[in-house]
Design an enzyme around this catalytic site. Structure first.
Site, PDB file in Angstrom:
ATOM      1  CD  GLU A 164      -3.002   1.004   2.288  1.00 23.36           C
ATOM      2  OE1 GLU A 164      -4.116   1.436   2.062  1.00 23.36           O
ATOM      3  OE2 GLU A 164      -2.461   0.845   3.426  1.00 23.36           O
ATOM      4  CG  MET A 301       0.041  -3.318   5.050  1.00 26.50           C
ATOM      5  SD  MET A 301      -0.961  -1.683   4.483  1.00 26.50           S
ATOM      6  CE  MET A 301      -1.949  -2.618   3.173  1.00 26.50           C
ATOM      7  CD  GLU A 302      -4.969  -1.850   5.845  1.00 22.31           C
ATOM      8  OE1 GLU A 302      -5.519  -1.232   4.705  1.00 22.31           O
ATOM      9  OE2 GLU A 302      -3.923  -1.266   6.420  1.00 22.31           O
ATOM     10  CG  ASN A 303      -0.421  -7.056   4.297  1.00 24.74           C
ATOM     11  OD1 ASN A 303      -0.350  -6.256   3.302  1.00 24.74           O
ATOM     12  ND2 ASN A 303       0.740  -6.811   5.297  1.00 24.74           N
ATOM     13  CD  GLU A 336      -2.914  -1.773  10.801  1.00 26.65           C
ATOM     14  OE1 GLU A 336      -3.622  -2.299   9.667  1.00 26.65           O
ATOM     15  OE2 GLU A 336      -2.620  -0.782  11.043  1.00 26.65           O
ATOM     16  CG  HIS A 339      -7.539  -1.290   8.076  1.00 24.38           C
ATOM     17  ND1 HIS A 339      -8.261  -0.458   7.439  1.00 24.38           N
ATOM     18  CD2 HIS A 339      -6.513  -0.583   8.511  1.00 24.38           C
ATOM     19  CE1 HIS A 339      -7.723   0.830   7.390  1.00 24.38           C
ATOM     20  NE2 HIS A 339      -6.657   0.722   8.116  1.00 24.38           N
ATOM     21  CD  GLU A 358      -5.740   3.433   7.010  1.00 17.98           C
ATOM     22  OE1 GLU A 358      -5.729   3.447   7.944  1.00 17.98           O
ATOM     23  OE2 GLU A 358      -5.209   2.923   5.763  1.00 17.98           O
TER      24      GLU A 358
END
Length: 884
Positions: A164, A301-303, A336, A339, A358
């Site tokens: 991202e 990061m919300e993978n 996270e 998300h 966000e």
């Protein structure tokens, strides 16, 4: 993505040769077009990726077969690719397996695209595009990157991905835009002894011999490219199972014992979200991967199914982690994991609506923290987040929550306080307006309607309206489609027969445009008299009237759910000041924020904030005293360079904070709350920053006695004491800390020690830290953070150094951060010459369409120079009056 409020600058960006708008099939009152940087005649549906990393050489081999739908006949396929070299490309029909002549491949690095040109057009239908290629493993957190770290066993290297906003194209040639969702199969050839991690569980592992294995992961759900994840290294994994989901925390070997709190928190949060969203988490596992190092762009990061978090945001080290660290870890996990629904299951259609990801995740994290850990009082912290947003939203370079994004660089710059903090504050206001249960019902409708698809802001408003049975979109549009901060002023208050009638007017709060024609909002206002029950009204058209229960001082924005500033006439403010000690902590915080900001703009006396500080009782909530300390430090920074005046101010500030520190002391007390423990550390830090010689001496004493006196550096104050010693270091102390940094074998503490070396107030030592940042010693991802740390105390020195050594600094910065990094170095400057330097920097290095970060830095510098000249005299006069 969780920002830690930290991009090579692309002078010609992905939009350069091709940036068009296509019709959005979902109707609404919001803008009905979505920006795209790729033709819309081809759509991917599935990727089969095979990758072989060569960690030692920092390269990788890749092969991908993409199932595509050609929507209309075309003789070329255009997709995203950066830094990839193609060796082969083939196409065949999925219907009849017919092979077509191999295309010619053209790569445009400036446009971040690869074009596959065919001798004859492909008819509409389904095809497989097969590509073999090689790529680069970077040393900053973009694309596939390497992190080198130290352990007791020696140096190690691990690989991770960060895509991202637009960096999947560095790993796979792809349609790297959020609304090109597809499913993914990932296979990796890896060393036998290492662990590979992706979004889905391992489906198959095959021994290839010669110390290598092939790992195949299960097929992912339909998702955007930026959510794909891969990691490889010497890892350990702690696991637990709840609600049918396997939870994991993956760390470097030997650190899983530090992951238990994160593992427990993830389970509690997921259970809460399964209930709140009304759609169970859809993947079989949820990993959280802890990485050494840092980024100037993000902290986590919300993978989907494989959240990436830097170690400081995930692990609890029993030697030095604090209650504040624990709360941050929980907050990061809550953000996270939110998300996984808002962003992953349902994804914004284009970066214009990034706030849907966000802002919502930020609000959801605060709401969930308050519910699951009410003892932390996160609702009070939300006031500070809103204040941060309103401060950013009141300068000329602000932007709407829903913003127009046309380039990769603009998308990178969209990760800011407006997107996160204003987005969260607006959601909080709207939820309060329609009611928590109604809001949740609308969110559930929205998630179900758009699962595995893309959406826009109006899709959310539509579902909230349907659940509420009353209009909300107009209010939402006012706060998301236009920038700025409403200002609600109390014009008149008349009490008659136990009821107060108030007349309100609406304007706009701006810090740097006093003559600006104000915008208009429909503002949900809550007001009460002190001691009375709250009343609600929607103020629109420039003003309105409200009727309040009881008589006495009037409080606007009672409960602080509104996104607006409030202004009182001097007599009304005096009444609130006199009743300040009786107010709820959340309203004390709101009034302090408004008073400070309006004082700096000249709409009331700049010294009024000192009256409130003086009126703050010693037994006020710990978070209120945190705000007192923060307010004093902010004022102190305005006196930087003016020693005589600063010393007078510091005398007052230290005299104000010392009684609070005396109350809490240096040692933890039985049954104290976590906010009180955090306040202790903050008071000590603030007093040291204000130059309190007693606190600095005590910190130095404790540091010197750390090996002989077990309680000298308790865990809760370990980092605080180290920070004070480092920031006030002389040459001998700095050299001692430097030696400790070089010897440290724990990656998390080693990273922190190098940052501490860069915090020195002594200018010569700060220069030594800058010089060290350009060496290999601190670690590739720590060097940029060291320069940023120097800039906190020496902004002009750090900026000038970075610009003088730009060729060396540039490789140390995440590509997603570059155009913001240099302006942020200058952010604390009070030198008018810095404005010209920033303009020169932007003219030379930043595309004209991507200069918001530079302009924001300029706006803030000019504003601080203005208030330093115009407002500090009122502070000086107030201080002199106290002496009399």
């Amino acid at each position: 993505m969780h920002r830690s409020l930290t991009v090579a600058i692309a002078l010609t960006l992905a939009c350069a040769p091709l940036c068009v708008a296509v019709a959005n099939p979902q109707k609404g009152t919001q803008v009905s077009e979505v920006t795209t940087q790729l033709p819309r005649d081809v759509r991917p549906t599935h990727y089969e990726i095979s990758v072989t990393p060569h960690a030692g050489k920092l390269t990788f081999d890749g092969r991908v077969e993409v199932t595509i739908d050609v929507l209309q006949a075309t003789d070329r396929i255009v997709l995203n690719a950066v830094g990839l070299r193609f060796s082969e490309a083939h196409v065949h029909s999925t219907r009849n397996k017919r092979a077509y002549p191999d295309p010619e491949v053209g790569v445009d690095e400036s446009a971040q695209t690869a074009t596959f040109s065919f001798p004859q057009a492909l008819e509409a239908g389904s095809y497989r595009l097969i590509m073999e290629y090689t790529g680069i493993i970077g040393t900053q957190a973009n694309g596939l990157f390497a992190i080198d770290y130290v352990t007791k066993a020696g140096k190690k290297r691990a690989l991770y991905t960060q895509f991202e906003n637009s960096d999947a194209r560095k790993f796979i040639p792809s349609w790297d835009e959020p609304d090109h969702k597809a499913t993914f199969d990932l296979t990796a050839t890896i060393p036998d002894a290492q662990m590979a991690v992706s979004n889905m569980p391992v489906k198959h592992r095959e021994d290839l011999g010669e110390g290598m294995s092939r790992v195949t992961f299960a097929t992912s759900p339909k998702m955007s490219t930026y959510l794909l994840f891969f990691a490889l290294g010497d890892f350990d994994r702690a696991t637990a199972t709840a609600d049918g989901v396997e939870f994991g925390v993956i760390t470097q070997q030997g650190l899983v014992s530090q992951a238990q709190f994160a593992l427990d928190s993830s389970q509690a949060v997921l259970r809460e979200y399964n209930d709140y969203f009304g759609v169970p988490y859809p993947l079989p596992k949820l990993d959280n991967i802890a990485s050494p190092g840092s980024s100037q762009f993000f902290g986590a990061m919300e993978n989907w199914g494989a959240i990436f978090t830097f170690e400081r945001g995930l692990l609890i080290d029993p030697a030095f982690s604090t209650d504040a660290d624990k709360q941050r870890i929980f907050g990061t996990a809550a953000h996270e994991i939110a998300h996984q629904w808002f962003g992953d299951l349902v994804t914004m259609q284009w970066w214009d609506d990034l706030w849907l990801n966000e802002g919502f995740a930020s609000w959801m994290a605060g709401r969930t923290t308050q519910k699951l850990h009410p003892e932390w009082k996160s609702q009070l912290g939300a006031v500070g987040s809103r204040e941060y947003a309103m401060s950013a939203d009141a300068i000329a370079s602000t932007h709407p929550v829903v913003q127009k994004i046309e380039t990769v660089e603009q998308a990178s710059q969209a990760f800011d306080a407006i997107t996160y903090s204003k987005g969260a504050a607006v959601i909080n206001m709207l939820e309060n307006y329609v009611g928590a249960d109604v809001w949740r019902d609308g969110v559930r409708r929205y998630i179900k309607a758009h699962a595995y698809a893309n959406s826009r802001s109006d899709d959310l408003w539509r579902e909230i309206e349907a659940a509420a049975g009353k209009p909300i979109t107009a209010i939402a549009h006012d706060f998301t489609l236009q920038p700025g901060v409403p200002l609600i002023s109390l014009e008149e208050a008349v009490c008659d027969n136990g009821q107060t009638t108030i007349k309100l007017s609406q304007g706009e709060f701006t810090k740097d445009r006093p003559d600006k024609t104000p915008l208009r909002w429909r503002v949900p206002v809550i007001a009460r008299t002190l001691g009375g029950e709250p009343a609600r009204a929607l103020i629109e058209g420039g003003g309105g009237t409200m009727h309040l229960q009881g008589c006495g001082a009037v409080l606007l924005n009672a409960g602080q759910s509104g996104y607006y500033r409030t202004r009182y006439a001097p007599g009304d403010f005096a009444a609130l000041r006199d009743g300040f000690a009786s107010l709820a902590p959340i309203d004390q915080l709101g009034i302090m924020g408004n008073t400070a900001e309006l004082g700096m703009t000249g709409q009331q006396s700049a010294a009024d904030i000192l009256d409130l500080i003086k009126a703050t009782p010693l037994d006020a909530d710990a978070k209120v005293w945190d705000r007192v300390a923060e307010s004093l430090q902010r004022l102190d920074l305005l006196y930087r360079g003016d020693v005589a005046r600063q010393q007078k101010f510091r005398s007052f500030a230290i005299g104000t904070l010392r009684p609070a520190l005396k109350k809490y002391g240096w040692q933890a007390k039985d049954a104290e709350s976590e906010p009180e423990a955090i306040l202790r550390a903050n008071l000590i830090s603030s007093l040291a920053d204000l130059g309190d010689s007693e606190v600095i001496a005590e910190a130095r004493r404790r540091y010197a006695a750390r090996e002989t006196e077990p309680q000298a550096m308790p865990r809760a104050l370990y980092k605080t004491i180290l920070n004070i010693v480092a920031s006030h270091a002389d040459v001998a102390a700095w050299n001692q800390l430097h030696a400790a940094a070089k010897m440290e074998k724990g990656a998390m503490m080693k990273d922190r020690l190098y940052l501490m070396l860069a915090s020195a107030k002594d200018k010569a030592l700060a220069q030594r830290a800058l010089d060290m940042a350009l060496t290999d010693e601190p670690g590739a991802t720590n060097s940029a953070a060291m320069i940023r740390s120097v800039a906190e105390e020496h902004p002009d020195l750090a900026f000038d150094f970075a610009m003088a050594h730009r060729e060396n600094v540039e490789p140390l910065i995440d590509t997603t951060s570059s155009s913001r990094y240099y302006p942020r170095l200058a952010g604390n400057s009070l030198d008018p010459a810095m404005v010209g330097k920033l303009k020169d920097y932007a003219d030379k290095y930043v595309a004209a369409s991507s200069r918001r970060a530079t302009q924001t830095a300029i706006d803030n510098i000019e504003y601080r120079i203005h208030i330093r000249a115009q407002r500090l005299p009122a502070i000086d006069a107030w201080l002199k009056k106290q002496e009399g």
